[in-house]
Design a protein around this motif. Sequence first.
Motif, mmCIF file in Angstrom:
data_model
loop_
_atom_site.group_PDB
_atom_site.id
_atom_site.type_symbol
_atom_site.label_atom_id
_atom_site.label_comp_id
_atom_site.label_asym_id
_atom_site.label_seq_id
_atom_site.Cartn_x
_atom_site.Cartn_y
_atom_site.Cartn_z
ATOM 1 N N THR A 50 -4.886 -4.425 3.443
ATOM 2 C CA THR A 50 -5.707 -3.233 3.621
ATOM 3 C C THR A 50 -5.043 -2.237 4.571
ATOM 4 O O THR A 50 -5.125 -1.018 4.361
ATOM 5 N N THR A 51 -4.363 -2.751 5.605
ATOM 6 C CA THR A 51 -3.681 -1.855 6.542
ATOM 7 C C THR A 51 -2.562 -1.099 5.846
ATOM 8 O O THR A 51 -2.443 0.127 5.950
ATOM 9 N N ASP B 134 -6.701 -8.809 2.415
ATOM 10 C CA ASP B 134 -6.613 -9.283 3.792
ATOM 11 C C ASP B 134 -6.222 -8.121 4.703
ATOM 12 O O ASP B 134 -6.022 -6.992 4.269
ATOM 13 N N GLU B 135 -6.131 -8.412 6.022
ATOM 14 C CA GLU B 135 -5.855 -7.344 6.990
ATOM 15 C C GLU B 135 -4.508 -6.682 6.716
ATOM 16 O O GLU B 135 -4.366 -5.449 6.801
#
Length: 319
Positions: free
Chosen positions: A80-81, A76-77
């Motif tokens: 990955t961030t 998810d964001e």
Amino acid sequence: MSGQRAQSVVAFGGGHGLHASLRALRRLVDDLTVDELTAIVTVADNGGSSGRLRGEFGVLPPGDLRMALAALCGDDEWGTTWSKVLQHRFAGEGDMRGHVVGNLLIVGLWELLGDHVDALDRVGRLLGAKGRVLPMALTPMDITAEVRGADDTITVVRGQVEVATTDGVIVGIALDPPDPEPCPESVAAVEEADWVVLGPGSWFTSVIPHLMVPEMRDALVRTDARVIVVLNLVEQAGETPGFGPADHLAVLAEHAPDLKVHTVLADRASVGEDLAELADLVAATGAELVVDDVAEHPGSPRHDPALLAAAYARILERG
């Protein structure tokens, strides 16, 4: 250890090989095949950002631990961030050049908390990691290797970077100190696991060192967990020049003859004409050989996480 329930898996290694294995195993956490995933990481790196921090602060090298944590981040964001943040390497020309954000974060928490495991667990919670990352030992150490030169003379090479890039043929490795303080949580994870995964990765500097820590080796020998050995896809310049699949397995057996292996996983294209030799060697150890498509593409040195995850799932399901 039925394939009908979620199972606990402990994965050993370091660097890019362990990163690939964890990215695959993380998928099995998502689909509930694995309910508990632990990475146990080699801590002998002496190069790059890790080597600089180790030299300045006297800490364990954080780099391979960082890579394992990044591999366990979700897709998810948020995941990955944070994976990108953890892996970000500073550019520029100043003192920070080459340092990695995740290395600094881990070492900062070690200094603040005074506890290697607590610090790594806190980083994992921050990242939303789908598993736990532990060091194989709590003592900074060096790898030494006996190397046979072209004239058959034996020399001793010291340091993970130096061993990984040596000329000649490595005939054996050792740790200095030879009896580093084990991480109790790592030993307990092995004793309680359903499955243990060794490899892929740099054979002499990321995989075999785990078997050189006396208490860890004892735990691996006596555990009821089933051991999966994942063979590398290609030879590695410096460490394993000229090695085929059977050579990797033979070296493992030489360093840990009392380790009972349940399954050997090899890539179909990488095995090629060496299949018969490998099959005979695996059969002689009493293990099962699984040949599957797990490389990014034929001839690639990298495992494909999705294909490797599918292969792991099939092995765990068969039990």
